[in-house]
Design a protein around this motif. Structure first.
Motif, short mmCIF file in Angstrom:
data_model
loop_
_atom_site.label_atom_id
_atom_site.label_comp_id
_atom_site.label_asym_id
_atom_site.label_seq_id
_atom_site.Cartn_x
_atom_site.Cartn_y
_atom_site.Cartn_z
N ALA A 139 0.83 -1.11 -0.03
CA ALA A 139 -0.28 -0.17 0.15
C ALA A 139 0.99 1.28 0.07
O ALA A 139 1.99 1.30 0.59
CB ALA A 139 -0.89 0.10 1.18
N ASP A 140 0.49 1.95 -0.55
CA ASP A 140 1.37 3.35 -1.04
C ASP A 140 0.45 4.54 -0.40
O ASP A 140 -1.01 4.46 -0.22
CB ASP A 140 1.68 3.90 -2.61
CG ASP A 140 2.37 2.90 -2.89
OD1 ASP A 140 3.05 1.79 -2.23
OD2 ASP A 140 2.88 2.72 -4.22
N VAL A 141 0.98 5.60 -0.20
CA VAL A 141 0.33 6.91 0.10
C VAL A 141 0.57 7.85 -1.16
O VAL A 141 1.68 8.28 -1.39
CB VAL A 141 0.65 7.55 1.57
CG1 VAL A 141 -0.20 8.89 1.63
CG2 VAL A 141 0.45 6.90 2.50
N ALA A 142 -0.50 8.25 -1.83
CA ALA A 142 -0.56 9.05 -2.91
C ALA A 142 -0.47 10.42 -2.80
O ALA A 142 -0.07 11.30 -3.27
CB ALA A 142 -1.46 8.43 -4.13
N ALA A 143 -1.56 10.71 -1.66
CA ALA A 143 -1.73 11.92 -1.26
C ALA A 143 -2.31 12.23 0.24
O ALA A 143 -2.67 11.05 0.74
CB ALA A 143 -2.82 12.63 -2.14
N ILE A 144 -1.84 13.12 1.06
CA ILE A 144 -2.31 12.84 2.37
C ILE A 144 -2.37 14.40 2.79
O ILE A 144 -1.60 15.29 2.46
CB ILE A 144 -1.44 12.25 3.47
CG1 ILE A 144 -1.92 12.23 4.89
CG2 ILE A 144 0.08 12.75 3.28
CD1 ILE A 144 -1.10 11.16 5.70
N ALA A 145 -3.52 14.89 3.52
CA ALA A 145 -3.58 16.32 3.94
C ALA A 145 -4.45 16.36 5.18
O ALA A 145 -5.16 15.49 5.54
CB ALA A 145 -4.36 17.13 2.81
N GLY A 146 -3.81 17.21 5.73
CA GLY A 146 -4.66 17.62 7.24
C GLY A 146 -3.42 17.75 8.46
O GLY A 146 -2.58 17.06 8.48
N THR A 147 -3.99 18.50 9.37
CA THR A 147 -2.98 18.56 10.64
C THR A 147 -2.85 17.27 11.14
O THR A 147 -3.90 16.72 11.92
CB THR A 147 -3.61 19.64 11.54
OG1 THR A 147 -3.95 20.91 10.75
CG2 THR A 147 -2.62 19.84 12.79
N GLY A 148 -1.74 16.87 11.22
CA GLY A 148 -1.16 15.70 12.00
C GLY A 148 -1.83 14.62 11.41
O GLY A 148 -1.84 13.42 11.87
N ALA A 149 -2.24 14.46 10.07
CA ALA A 149 -2.88 13.36 9.66
C ALA A 149 -1.91 12.15 9.18
O ALA A 149 -0.40 12.34 9.02
CB ALA A 149 -3.28 13.69 7.96
N ALA A 150 -2.31 10.92 9.57
CA ALA A 150 -1.61 9.73 9.64
C ALA A 150 -2.34 8.71 9.09
O ALA A 150 -3.48 8.44 9.19
CB ALA A 150 -0.99 9.31 10.93
N VAL A 151 -1.82 7.83 8.21
CA VAL A 151 -2.54 6.85 7.44
C VAL A 151 -2.04 5.38 7.94
O VAL A 151 -0.78 5.19 8.16
CB VAL A 151 -2.29 6.94 5.97
CG1 VAL A 151 -3.18 5.48 5.37
CG2 VAL A 151 -3.00 8.08 5.47
N THR A 152 -3.07 4.55 7.96
CA THR A 152 -2.60 2.98 8.35
C THR A 152 -3.40 2.28 7.24
O THR A 152 -4.66 2.82 7.35
CB THR A 152 -3.16 2.77 10.10
OG1 THR A 152 -2.53 3.57 10.80
CG2 THR A 152 -2.98 1.45 10.21
N VAL A 153 -2.93 1.22 7.09
CA VAL A 153 -3.48 0.28 6.10
C VAL A 153 -3.28 -1.21 6.60
O VAL A 153 -2.26 -1.56 6.94
CB VAL A 153 -3.01 0.48 4.66
CG1 VAL A 153 -3.77 -0.52 3.70
CG2 VAL A 153 -3.06 1.78 4.13
N LEU A 154 -4.52 -1.84 6.85
CA LEU A 154 -4.71 -3.13 7.25
C LEU A 154 -4.99 -4.10 6.28
O LEU A 154 -5.94 -3.72 5.32
CB LEU A 154 -5.55 -3.53 8.60
CG LEU A 154 -5.20 -2.52 9.64
CD1 LEU A 154 -6.19 -2.49 10.70
CD2 LEU A 154 -3.85 -2.77 10.38
N MET A 155 -4.37 -5.39 6.08
CA MET A 155 -4.99 -6.28 5.28
C MET A 155 -5.48 -7.47 6.06
O MET A 155 -4.73 -7.95 6.83
CB MET A 155 -3.71 -6.72 4.21
CG MET A 155 -4.00 -7.85 3.40
SD MET A 155 -2.68 -8.50 2.21
CE MET A 155 -1.49 -8.84 3.30
N GLY A 156 -6.64 -7.93 5.71
CA GLY A 156 -7.22 -9.07 6.44
C GLY A 156 -6.83 -10.53 5.55
O GLY A 156 -7.11 -10.27 4.50
N VAL A 157 -6.51 -11.40 6.10
CA VAL A 157 -5.98 -12.84 5.28
C VAL A 157 -6.40 -13.79 6.42
O VAL A 157 -6.76 -13.75 7.40
CB VAL A 157 -4.28 -12.87 5.14
CG1 VAL A 157 -4.03 -11.89 4.20
CG2 VAL A 157 -3.55 -12.87 6.35
#
Length: 134
Positions: A116-134
């Motif tokens: 998973a990549d982050v192509a764009a992110i915006a916002g104060t203190g914005a952080a992205v988490t990506v989970l995959m269920g297997v």
């Protein structure tokens, strides 16, 4: 045979399928954890992963979350590959909300590598988490 089995109409067969044990043990894998900038994630490899061998026909699920203060947004493409060099876009998760947002998708295909990549992110203190269920 089974006390809760439906009565069989004449000339019809019913097949009772037990739920495979691995279906009761969903695992989640962090593809991204608290990413705060644009960039490619680390590839997750299914190769030689003995814990997942029995799950070859189970759908994969993907969930992306963005958190921060105020308006937050992120675009998260999920890529797949069989050679860890040439990547194909499996799907894109677009997130937008106030302080938090989440979305996801399911894939029935099986690939050797996923990231998973982050192509764009915006916002104060914005952080992205990506989970995959297997």
């Amino acid at each position: 045979m089974f006390s809760n089995s439906p009565k069989r109409p004449a000339g019809r067969f019913f097949i009772r399928q037990e739920r495979p044990d691995f279906m009761n043990h969903l695992q989640t894998v962090n593809l991204l954890s608290g990413a705060t900038g644009v960039g490619a994630g680390t590839a997750y490899s299914f190769l030689n992963n003995t814990q997942l061998e029995a799950r070859d026909r189970v759908a994969l699920t993907f969930q992306a979350n963005v958190t921060g203060t105020g308006a937050v947004s992120a675009t998260v493409p999920v890529y797949v590959s069989h050679d860890n060099a040439n990547w194909l876009l499996l799907g894109t998760i677009t997130l937008s909300g106030t302080t938090a947002a989440a979305d996801g998708f399911t894939s029935a295909g099986r690939w050797a590598y996923i990231r998973a990549d982050v192509a764009a992110i915006a916002g104060t203190g914005a952080a992205v988490t990506v989970l995959m269920g297997v």
